[in-house]
Design a protein around this motif. Structure first.
Motif, PDB file in Angstrom:
ATOM      1  N   LYS A  48     -45.131  59.970 -25.157  1.00 33.27           N
ATOM      2  CA  LYS A  48     -43.795  60.126 -25.779  1.00 33.27           C
ATOM      3  C   LYS A  48     -43.463  59.407 -26.893  1.00 33.27           C
ATOM      4  CE  LYS A  48     -41.247  62.693 -22.384  1.00 33.27           C
ATOM      5  NZ  LYS A  48     -40.802  64.037 -22.947  1.00 33.27           N
ATOM      6  N   ALA A  49     -44.044  58.037 -26.997  1.00 38.06           N
ATOM      7  CA  ALA A  49     -43.642  57.218 -27.995  1.00 38.06           C
ATOM      8  C   ALA A  49     -44.369  57.648 -29.299  1.00 38.06           C
ATOM      9  CB  ALA A  49     -44.008  55.700 -27.691  1.00 38.06           C
ATOM     10  N   LEU A  50     -45.559  58.230 -29.007  1.00 38.34           N
ATOM     11  CA  LEU A  50     -46.439  58.506 -30.258  1.00 38.34           C
ATOM     12  C   LEU A  50     -46.128  60.170 -30.600  1.00 38.34           C
ATOM     13  CD1 LEU A  50     -49.711  56.889 -29.694  1.00 38.34           C
ATOM     14  CD2 LEU A  50     -47.819  56.285 -31.123  1.00 38.34           C
ATOM     15  N   ASP A  51     -45.190  60.778 -29.743  1.00 39.55           N
ATOM     16  CA  ASP A  51     -44.895  62.261 -30.111  1.00 39.55           C
ATOM     17  C   ASP A  51     -46.053  63.131 -29.818  1.00 39.55           C
ATOM     18  OD1 ASP A  51     -43.091  64.331 -30.253  1.00 39.55           O
ATOM     19  OD2 ASP A  51     -42.798  64.074 -32.366  1.00 39.55           O
ATOM     20  N   TYR A  52     -46.943  62.758 -28.755  1.00 35.31           N
ATOM     21  CA  TYR A  52     -48.243  63.487 -28.643  1.00 35.31           C
ATOM     22  C   TYR A  52     -47.735  64.914 -27.958  1.00 35.31           C
ATOM     23  CZ  TYR A  52     -52.442  65.291 -26.272  1.00 35.31           C
ATOM     24  OH  TYR A  52     -53.444  66.158 -26.114  1.00 35.31           O
ATOM     25  N   HIS A  53     -48.442  65.924 -28.305  1.00 35.03           N
ATOM     26  CA  HIS A  53     -48.381  67.274 -27.692  1.00 35.03           C
ATOM     27  C   HIS A  53     -50.036  67.959 -27.424  1.00 35.03           C
ATOM     28  CE1 HIS A  53     -44.076  67.604 -27.452  1.00 35.03           C
ATOM     29  NE2 HIS A  53     -44.064  66.774 -28.804  1.00 35.03           N
ATOM     30  N   HIS A  54     -50.189  68.285 -26.231  1.00 38.30           N
ATOM     31  CA  HIS A  54     -51.571  69.322 -26.380  1.00 38.30           C
ATOM     32  C   HIS A  54     -51.415  70.433 -27.326  1.00 38.30           C
ATOM     33  CE1 HIS A  54     -52.270  66.750 -22.739  1.00 38.30           C
ATOM     34  NE2 HIS A  54     -51.483  67.571 -21.862  1.00 38.30           N
ATOM     35  N   ASP A  55     -50.252  71.058 -27.544  1.00 32.48           N
ATOM     36  CA  ASP A  55     -50.446  71.975 -28.642  1.00 32.48           C
ATOM     37  C   ASP A  55     -49.546  71.609 -29.699  1.00 32.48           C
ATOM     38  OD1 ASP A  55     -50.114  74.352 -29.863  1.00 32.48           O
ATOM     39  OD2 ASP A  55     -48.848  75.256 -28.480  1.00 32.48           O
ATOM     40  N   ALA A  56     -50.388  71.416 -30.779  1.00 36.43           N
ATOM     41  CA  ALA A  56     -49.643  70.828 -31.996  1.00 36.43           C
ATOM     42  C   ALA A  56     -48.617  71.662 -32.434  1.00 36.43           C
ATOM     43  CB  ALA A  56     -50.737  70.686 -33.201  1.00 36.43           C
ATOM     44  N   ALA A  57     -48.669  73.023 -32.129  1.00 30.33           N
ATOM     45  CA  ALA A  57     -47.679  74.012 -32.589  1.00 30.33           C
ATOM     46  C   ALA A  57     -46.341  73.796 -32.029  1.00 30.33           C
ATOM     47  CB  ALA A  57     -48.059  75.565 -32.335  1.00 30.33           C
ATOM     48  N   ALA A  58     -46.141  72.915 -30.881  1.00 28.93           N
ATOM     49  CA  ALA A  58     -45.031  72.614 -30.295  1.00 28.93           C
ATOM     50  C   ALA A  58     -44.328  71.181 -30.814  1.00 28.93           C
ATOM     51  CB  ALA A  58     -45.209  72.322 -28.754  1.00 28.93           C
ATOM     52  N   VAL A  59     -44.962  70.661 -31.730  1.00 33.31           N
ATOM     53  CA  VAL A  59     -44.535  69.518 -32.563  1.00 33.31           C
ATOM     54  C   VAL A  59     -43.290  69.814 -33.413  1.00 33.31           C
ATOM     55  CG1 VAL A  59     -44.928  67.560 -34.066  1.00 33.31           C
ATOM     56  CG2 VAL A  59     -46.891  68.314 -32.133  1.00 33.31           C
ATOM     57  N   THR A  60     -42.174  69.104 -33.217  1.00 35.14           N
ATOM     58  CA  THR A  60     -41.362  69.352 -34.294  1.00 35.14           C
ATOM     59  C   THR A  60     -41.157  68.073 -35.199  1.00 35.14           C
ATOM     60  OG1 THR A  60     -39.643  68.330 -32.542  1.00 35.14           O
ATOM     61  CG2 THR A  60     -39.860  70.872 -32.588  1.00 35.14           C
ATOM     62  N   ASN A  61     -42.026  67.164 -35.154  1.00 35.14           N
ATOM     63  CA  ASN A  61     -41.902  65.862 -35.762  1.00 35.14           C
ATOM     64  C   ASN A  61     -42.029  66.235 -37.374  1.00 35.14           C
ATOM     65  OD1 ASN A  61     -42.716  63.418 -37.354  1.00 35.14           O
ATOM     66  ND2 ASN A  61     -43.208  62.456 -35.334  1.00 35.14           N
ATOM     67  N   PRO A  62     -41.239  65.906 -38.127  1.00 37.90           N
ATOM     68  CA  PRO A  62     -41.247  66.654 -39.606  1.00 37.90           C
ATOM     69  C   PRO A  62     -42.589  65.466 -40.316  1.00 37.90           C
ATOM     70  CG  PRO A  62     -39.512  64.824 -39.595  1.00 37.90           C
ATOM     71  CD  PRO A  62     -39.846  65.247 -37.933  1.00 37.90           C
ATOM     72  N   LYS A  63     -43.138  64.499 -39.570  1.00 38.20           N
ATOM     73  CA  LYS A  63     -44.386  63.900 -40.110  1.00 38.20           C
ATOM     74  C   LYS A  63     -45.566  64.745 -39.959  1.00 38.20           C
ATOM     75  CE  LYS A  63     -47.288  59.730 -39.453  1.00 38.20           C
ATOM     76  NZ  LYS A  63     -47.391  58.955 -38.431  1.00 38.20           N
ATOM     77  N   ARG A  64     -45.695  65.670 -39.273  1.00 36.25           N
ATOM     78  CA  ARG A  64     -46.750  66.559 -38.919  1.00 36.25           C
ATOM     79  C   ARG A  64     -46.879  67.558 -40.109  1.00 36.25           C
ATOM     80  NH1 ARG A  64     -48.358  71.549 -36.738  1.00 36.25           N
ATOM     81  NH2 ARG A  64     -50.629  71.614 -36.666  1.00 36.25           N
ATOM     82  N   LYS A  65     -48.235  67.922 -40.596  1.00 40.62           N
ATOM     83  CA  LYS A  65     -48.312  68.866 -41.558  1.00 40.62           C
ATOM     84  C   LYS A  65     -49.005  69.973 -40.778  1.00 40.62           C
ATOM     85  CE  LYS A  65     -46.747  66.436 -45.100  1.00 40.62           C
ATOM     86  NZ  LYS A  65     -45.835  65.463 -44.271  1.00 40.62           N
ATOM     87  N   LYS A  66     -48.916  71.311 -41.169  1.00 41.59           N
ATOM     88  CA  LYS A  66     -49.447  72.454 -40.340  1.00 41.59           C
ATOM     89  C   LYS A  66     -50.941  72.262 -40.110  1.00 41.59           C
ATOM     90  CE  LYS A  66     -49.257  76.176 -43.696  1.00 41.59           C
ATOM     91  NZ  LYS A  66     -48.795  76.938 -44.233  1.00 41.59           N
ATOM     92  N   ASP A  67     -51.402  71.675 -40.993  1.00 39.37           N
ATOM     93  CA  ASP A  67     -53.273  71.693 -40.624  1.00 39.37           C
ATOM     94  C   ASP A  67     -53.904  70.346 -40.054  1.00 39.37           C
ATOM     95  OD1 ASP A  67     -52.451  69.862 -42.911  1.00 39.37           O
ATOM     96  OD2 ASP A  67     -54.335  70.259 -43.814  1.00 39.37           O
ATOM     97  N   GLN A  68     -52.742  69.488 -39.312  1.00 43.20           N
ATOM     98  CA  GLN A  68     -53.013  68.430 -38.739  1.00 43.20           C
ATOM     99  C   GLN A  68     -53.200  68.477 -37.224  1.00 43.20           C
ATOM    100  OE1 GLN A  68     -50.021  65.405 -39.624  1.00 43.20           O
ATOM    101  NE2 GLN A  68     -50.667  65.205 -41.697  1.00 43.20           N
TER     102      GLN A  68
END
Ligand code: SF4
Length: 108
Positions: A48-68
């Protein structure tokens, strides 16, 4: 041939046998880890603290770029073929190759 050279030859043969056995054991250890390690619990405090998700597509964190993804992160220890693999951030657990967390760093 002298006894000295026979001793050196035997030591060399023993070293080569041990080296070959050690190299052969590495992939077995990796497979054993991959089959035995638990997957990261997305609801664990660390995940939770690191905003980890098994499916990156479910991540809403603005820090994530779509190729990460975990599979192209420096900390992912799996191979290109692995769906799951060890991550040095989540010690002793497996992360999804298509996962992501906020610690992501581009693989060198
Ligand atoms: Fe995935 Fe990298 Fe985060 Fe580990 S550090 S969970 S490999 S993104």
């Amino acid at each position: 041939m002298s006894n000295k050279s026979n001793g050196a030859g035997e030591r060399r043969r023993r070293f080569l046998r041990m080296s070959a056995a050690g190299l052969a054991a590495v992939p077995i250890g990796r497979v054993a880890f991959a089959q035995g390690a638990e997957k990261v619990d997305e609801n664990s405090p660390t995940a939770k603290a690191l905003d980890y998700h098994h499916d990156a597509a479910a991540v809403t964190n603005p820090k994530r770029k779509k190729d990460q993804f975990c599979h192209n992160c420096q900390f992912f220890q799996g191979t290109a073929k692995d769906q799951w693999g060890p991550c040095t951030v989540f010690q002793g657990k497996q992360v999804a190759a298509n996962g992501w967390c906020s610690t992501w760093v581009a693989k060198a």
